[in-house]
Design an enzyme around this catalytic site. Structure first.
Site, PDB file in Angstrom:
ATOM      1  N   THR A 128       0.831  -1.215   0.000  1.00 42.42           N
ATOM      2  CA  THR A 128       0.000   0.000   0.000  1.00 42.42           C
ATOM      3  C   THR A 128       0.863   1.262   0.000  1.00 42.42           C
ATOM      4  OG1 THR A 128      -1.645  -1.220   1.259  1.00 42.42           O
ATOM      5  CG2 THR A 128      -1.867   1.172   1.234  1.00 42.42           C
ATOM      6  N   ILE A 159       2.047   0.037   6.956  1.00 42.54           N
ATOM      7  CA  ILE A 159       2.727  -1.270   6.871  1.00 42.54           C
ATOM      8  C   ILE A 159       2.921  -1.865   8.277  1.00 42.54           C
ATOM      9  CG2 ILE A 159       4.702  -2.522   5.923  1.00 42.54           C
ATOM     10  CD1 ILE A 159       2.820  -1.072   3.838  1.00 42.54           C
ATOM     11  N   ARG A 270     -25.382 -11.073  34.750  1.00 41.97           N
ATOM     12  CA  ARG A 270     -25.981  -9.742  34.886  1.00 41.97           C
ATOM     13  C   ARG A 270     -27.498  -9.853  35.002  1.00 41.97           C
ATOM     14  NH1 ARG A 270     -24.662  -4.514  36.233  1.00 41.97           N
ATOM     15  NH2 ARG A 270     -26.026  -3.046  35.127  1.00 41.97           N
ATOM     16  N   GLN A 338     -23.694  -4.048  23.023  1.00 42.12           N
ATOM     17  CA  GLN A 338     -25.091  -3.808  23.415  1.00 42.12           C
ATOM     18  C   GLN A 338     -25.485  -4.743  24.568  1.00 42.12           C
ATOM     19  OE1 GLN A 338     -26.457  -1.300  21.976  1.00 42.12           O
ATOM     20  NE2 GLN A 338     -28.445  -1.391  22.975  1.00 42.12           N
ATOM     21  N   GLY A 341     -24.381  -3.432  27.776  1.00 36.39           N
ATOM     22  CA  GLY A 341     -24.912  -2.136  28.204  1.00 36.39           C
ATOM     23  C   GLY A 341     -23.790  -1.111  28.352  1.00 36.39           C
ATOM     24  N   GLU A 365      -6.104  -5.945   3.791  1.00 38.40           N
ATOM     25  CA  GLU A 365      -5.930  -7.063   2.844  1.00 38.40           C
ATOM     26  C   GLU A 365      -7.118  -7.148   1.873  1.00 38.40           C
ATOM     27  OE1 GLU A 365      -3.959 -10.611   4.094  1.00 38.40           O
ATOM     28  OE2 GLU A 365      -3.180  -9.646   5.892  1.00 38.40           O
ATOM     29  N   SER A 368     -14.047  -4.658   1.809  1.00 37.51           N
ATOM     30  CA  SER A 368     -15.271  -5.406   1.466  1.00 37.51           C
ATOM     31  C   SER A 368     -15.680  -5.118   0.025  1.00 37.51           C
ATOM     32  CB  SER A 368     -16.421  -5.012   2.402  1.00 37.51           C
ATOM     33  OG  SER A 368     -16.261  -5.626   3.651  1.00 37.51           O
ATOM     34  N   GLU A 369     -15.500  -3.864  -0.392  1.00 39.19           N
ATOM     35  CA  GLU A 369     -15.883  -3.507  -1.776  1.00 39.19           C
ATOM     36  C   GLU A 369     -15.028  -4.292  -2.771  1.00 39.19           C
ATOM     37  OE1 GLU A 369     -15.243  -1.230   0.617  1.00 39.19           O
ATOM     38  OE2 GLU A 369     -17.300  -0.593   0.959  1.00 39.19           O
TER      39      GLU A 369
HETATM   40  C1  LIG Z   1      -3.892  -1.133  10.529  1.00 38.91           C
HETATM   41  C2  LIG Z   1      -3.577  -1.367   9.092  1.00 38.91           C
HETATM   42  C3  LIG Z   1      -2.590  -2.281   8.735  1.00 38.91           C
HETATM   43  C4  LIG Z   1      -2.256  -2.454   7.381  1.00 38.91           C
HETATM   44  N1  LIG Z   1      -1.210  -3.295   7.059  1.00 38.91           N
HETATM   45  C5  LIG Z   1      -0.774  -3.313   5.771  1.00 38.91           C
HETATM   46  C6  LIG Z   1       0.428  -4.016   5.425  1.00 38.91           C
HETATM   47  O1  LIG Z   1       1.078  -4.654   6.252  1.00 38.91           O
HETATM   48  N2  LIG Z   1       0.856  -3.957   4.129  1.00 38.91           N
HETATM   49  C7  LIG Z   1       0.176  -3.270   3.176  1.00 38.91           C
HETATM   50  O2  LIG Z   1       0.625  -3.242   2.030  1.00 38.91           O
HETATM   51  N3  LIG Z   1      -0.976  -2.607   3.470  1.00 38.91           N
HETATM   52  C8  LIG Z   1      -1.453  -2.594   4.747  1.00 38.91           C
HETATM   53  N4  LIG Z   1      -2.594  -1.900   5.063  1.00 38.91           N
HETATM   54  C9  LIG Z   1      -3.291  -1.170   4.007  1.00 38.91           C
HETATM   55  C10 LIG Z   1      -4.654  -1.749   3.640  1.00 38.91           C
HETATM   56  O3  LIG Z   1      -4.499  -2.957   2.962  1.00 38.91           O
HETATM   57  C11 LIG Z   1      -5.375  -0.661   2.803  1.00 38.91           C
HETATM   58  O4  LIG Z   1      -5.733   0.378   3.700  1.00 38.91           O
HETATM   59  C12 LIG Z   1      -6.577  -1.186   2.068  1.00 38.91           C
HETATM   60  O5  LIG Z   1      -6.215  -2.082   1.057  1.00 38.91           O
HETATM   61  C13 LIG Z   1      -7.395  -0.030   1.433  1.00 38.91           C
HETATM   62  O6  LIG Z   1      -6.586   0.832   0.718  1.00 38.91           O
HETATM   63  P1  LIG Z   1      -6.700   2.409   0.982  1.00 38.91           P
HETATM   64  O7  LIG Z   1      -6.606   2.627   2.436  1.00 38.91           O
HETATM   65  O8  LIG Z   1      -5.711   3.109   0.129  1.00 38.91           O
HETATM   66  O9  LIG Z   1      -8.155   2.793   0.523  1.00 38.91           O
HETATM   67  P2  LIG Z   1      -8.605   3.166  -0.966  1.00 38.91           P
HETATM   68  O10 LIG Z   1      -8.076   2.178  -1.912  1.00 38.91           O
HETATM   69  O11 LIG Z   1      -8.311   4.597  -1.187  1.00 38.91           O
HETATM   70  O12 LIG Z   1     -10.184   2.973  -0.859  1.00 38.91           O
HETATM   71  C14 LIG Z   1     -11.047   3.930  -0.254  1.00 38.91           C
HETATM   72  C15 LIG Z   1     -12.476   3.421  -0.374  1.00 38.91           C
HETATM   73  O13 LIG Z   1     -12.828   3.288  -1.769  1.00 38.91           O
HETATM   74  C16 LIG Z   1     -13.254   1.968  -2.030  1.00 38.91           C
HETATM   75  N5  LIG Z   1     -12.847   1.587  -3.384  1.00 38.91           N
HETATM   76  C17 LIG Z   1     -11.632   1.668  -3.961  1.00 38.91           C
HETATM   77  N6  LIG Z   1     -11.662   1.203  -5.204  1.00 38.91           N
HETATM   78  C18 LIG Z   1     -12.920   0.788  -5.430  1.00 38.91           C
HETATM   79  C19 LIG Z   1     -13.608   0.203  -6.548  1.00 38.91           C
HETATM   80  N7  LIG Z   1     -12.979  -0.091  -7.681  1.00 38.91           N
HETATM   81  N8  LIG Z   1     -14.916  -0.085  -6.408  1.00 38.91           N
HETATM   82  C20 LIG Z   1     -15.578   0.199  -5.274  1.00 38.91           C
HETATM   83  N9  LIG Z   1     -14.990   0.746  -4.197  1.00 38.91           N
HETATM   84  C21 LIG Z   1     -13.685   1.037  -4.270  1.00 38.91           C
HETATM   85  C22 LIG Z   1     -12.566   1.107  -0.984  1.00 38.91           C
HETATM   86  O14 LIG Z   1     -13.242  -0.116  -0.814  1.00 38.91           O
HETATM   87  C23 LIG Z   1     -12.658   2.023   0.231  1.00 38.91           C
HETATM   88  O15 LIG Z   1     -13.944   1.928   0.798  1.00 38.91           O
HETATM   89  C24 LIG Z   1      -2.962  -1.759   6.403  1.00 38.91           C
HETATM   90  C25 LIG Z   1      -3.982  -0.857   6.758  1.00 38.91           C
HETATM   91  C26 LIG Z   1      -4.267  -0.635   8.082  1.00 38.91           C
HETATM   92  C27 LIG Z   1      -5.314   0.397   8.439  1.00 38.91           C
END
Ligand SMILES: Cc1cc2nc3c(=O)[nH]c(=O)nc-3n(C[C@H](O)[C@H](O)[C@H](O)COP(=O)(O)OP(=O)(O)OC[C@H]3O[C@@H](n4cnc5c(N)ncnc54)[C@H](O)[C@@H]3O)c2cc1C
Length: 383
Positions: A128, A159, A270, A338, A341, A365, A368-369
């Site tokens: 990412t 990361i 409870r 919930q 409480g 990883e 959901s989208e």
């Molecule tokens: C605590 C944490 C640990 C992480 N660890 C790692 C790691 O070890 N290594 C690593 O590489 N990454 C890591 N990540 C990154 C993580 O995998 C990404 O945050 C994730 O894949 C989403 O990417 P983004 O945050 O850039 O969101 P974006 O890609 O900018 O997406 C933003 C929103 O748009 C939606 N969206 C994007 N494209 C589409 C589409 N084509 N259709 C519909 N909806 C879409 C997404 O679903 C989301 O709701 C980590 C993230 C967190 C928060």
């Protein structure tokens, strides 16, 4: 032809040992770890001694000679008590060590895998970037040839496991050629000049897990640190994520089951209006729904893991497992609060911790989208 959902004797034993460890050693400290926002290295060390970080790797590489499914069973049990430690294990093995095992040369495997398998070192997976995670192919990090090595410039965001005292290296994707565009994987050791690891993010949950931004500023690595075939870097990292979705589903199942454990206990003790709250159908049904979702999600990740172990196509099932389990975990954690409480909103109760930790499961990883998109594409829908 028969169908079996039975674990082997070894798997039952593994699950029992990890469950006991999580209850005896992790549970008493989970609240404190969460508040300090610190990865407990002594617990990582102990999990290393138990062989958890080497579960899917052969013994000659320091591993335990088990399977990816065994790893998932362990992640579920750790995650049932503490999600931060669960994701630390998941990311360390599934994202940190797995690329070396899958794509490394024999020399790289022999040199890099044993300390990772023993939990003595952690490695990160740098896909990412600040500009985007879902569209990870649009990366901007570049590596240009420099003598007999590579000069890297760019950055990675969110990361896991790269900023701890035992973090050894990160594998990354980088553009290694523009025309035609080529993405490759490189191994960047933690102490390489020009490689900086920022202070930890202040996160909504997973407080005891290490997540950082990484910067590469004229960071030079030798040619021997190329990982896998040149130009296959993006496809190889996506393959790692396909498997990782099963492990994240296991972590989510741990979260749901942890919520059920807490709720069953609390709803018996409870009282309200002179009766245990568990005797009210409104509460009992919430808990029954949670258990139903835990079992469905578990069946689904077991199925995906089984397909994978059989060498059959498993991507759709892995996406379904991740999608269903993580969304069910968010619902279960909300409902568990919930049931508790006002106490459900207090940090000293585990359900509050499950609530704060659950949301990221729907994001990391592959959101959901993205899972829905992958399932739809697999059904042949146009894109
Ligand atoms: C605590 C944490 C640990 C992480 N660890 C790692 C790691 O070890 N290594 C690593 O590489 N990454 C890591 N990540 C990154 C993580 O995998 C990404 O945050 C994730 O894949 C989403 O990417 P983004 O945050 O850039 O969101 P974006 O890609 O900018 O997406 C933003 C929103 O748009 C939606 N969206 C994007 N494209 C589409 C589409 N084509 N259709 C519909 N909806 C879409 C997404 O679903 C989301 O709701 C980590 C993230 C967190 C928060």
């Amino acid at each position: 032809m028969g169908i079996s959902f039975a674990l082997s004797e070894e798997q039952e034993e593994l699950r029992g040992v990890v469950r006991q460890f999580a209850r005896d050693k992790v549970a008493p400290r989970a609240q404190d770890m969460n508040q300090r926002a610190e990865l407990p290295l002594d617990l990582v060390h102990e999990m290393g001694e138990m062989g958890l970080f080497g579960l899917p790797f052969p013994v000659e590489y320091g591993g335990s000679g088990g399977t990816y499914f065994d790893l998932c069973l362990a992640i579920e049990e750790i995650g049932r008590i503490d999600q931060s430690l669960g994701i630390t294990l998941e990311a360390a093995v599934g994202l940190g060590a797995m690329p070396i095992w899958k794509f490394g040369t024999e020399e790289q495997r022999r040199r890099l895998l044993p300390p990772l398998s023993r939990g003595e070192q952690l490695a990160g997976f740098g896909l990412t970037e600040p500009g985007g995670g879902s569209d990870a192919g649009a990366l901007r990090t570049r590596a240009v040839p420099d003598g007999d090595g590579w000069l890297i410039n760019g950055s990675k965001s969110f990361i896991t496991n790269v900023g701890t005292p035992i973090s050894a290296f990160v594998t990354i994707t980088a553009v290694t050629n523009d025309n035609p565009r080529e993405i490759s994987n490189l191994i960047v050791p933690r102490d390489t000049p020009g490689f900086t690891v920022a202070a930890p993010y202040r996160k909504v949950g997973w407080h005891a897990s290490d997540t950082r931004e990484l910067a590469f500023d004229d960071c030079r690595i030798p040619a021997g640190n190329e990982l896998g075939e040149r130009g296959r870097g993006f496809a190889n990292f996506l393959a790692i994520l396909d498997e990782g979705r099963i492990a994240i589903a296991a972590l989510a199942v741990g979260s749901i089951q942890g919520c059920v454990d807490e709720c069953v206990r609390y709803a018996q003790e409870r009282e309200a209006f002179g009766k245990p709250i568990g005797s009210y159908q409104a509460i009992a049904f919430k808990i029954a729904d949670m258990q139903a979702s835990a079992e469905l999600a578990r069946n689904q990740y077991w199925h995906a893991a089984w397909l994978m172990s059989e060498g059959r196509p498993f991507k759709r099932q892995a996406s379904i497992a991740k999608l269903y389990a993580t969304e069910a975990a968010v619902t279960a954690a909300r409902e568990a609060c919930q049931v508790f409480g006002g106490y459900g909103f207090m940090t000293e109760y585990p359900v509050g911790r499950f609530y704060q930790d659950a949301k990221i499961l729907e994001i990391g990883e592959g959101t959901s989208e993205i899972q829905r998109m992958l399932i739809a594409r697999d059904l042949g829908l146009p894109h």
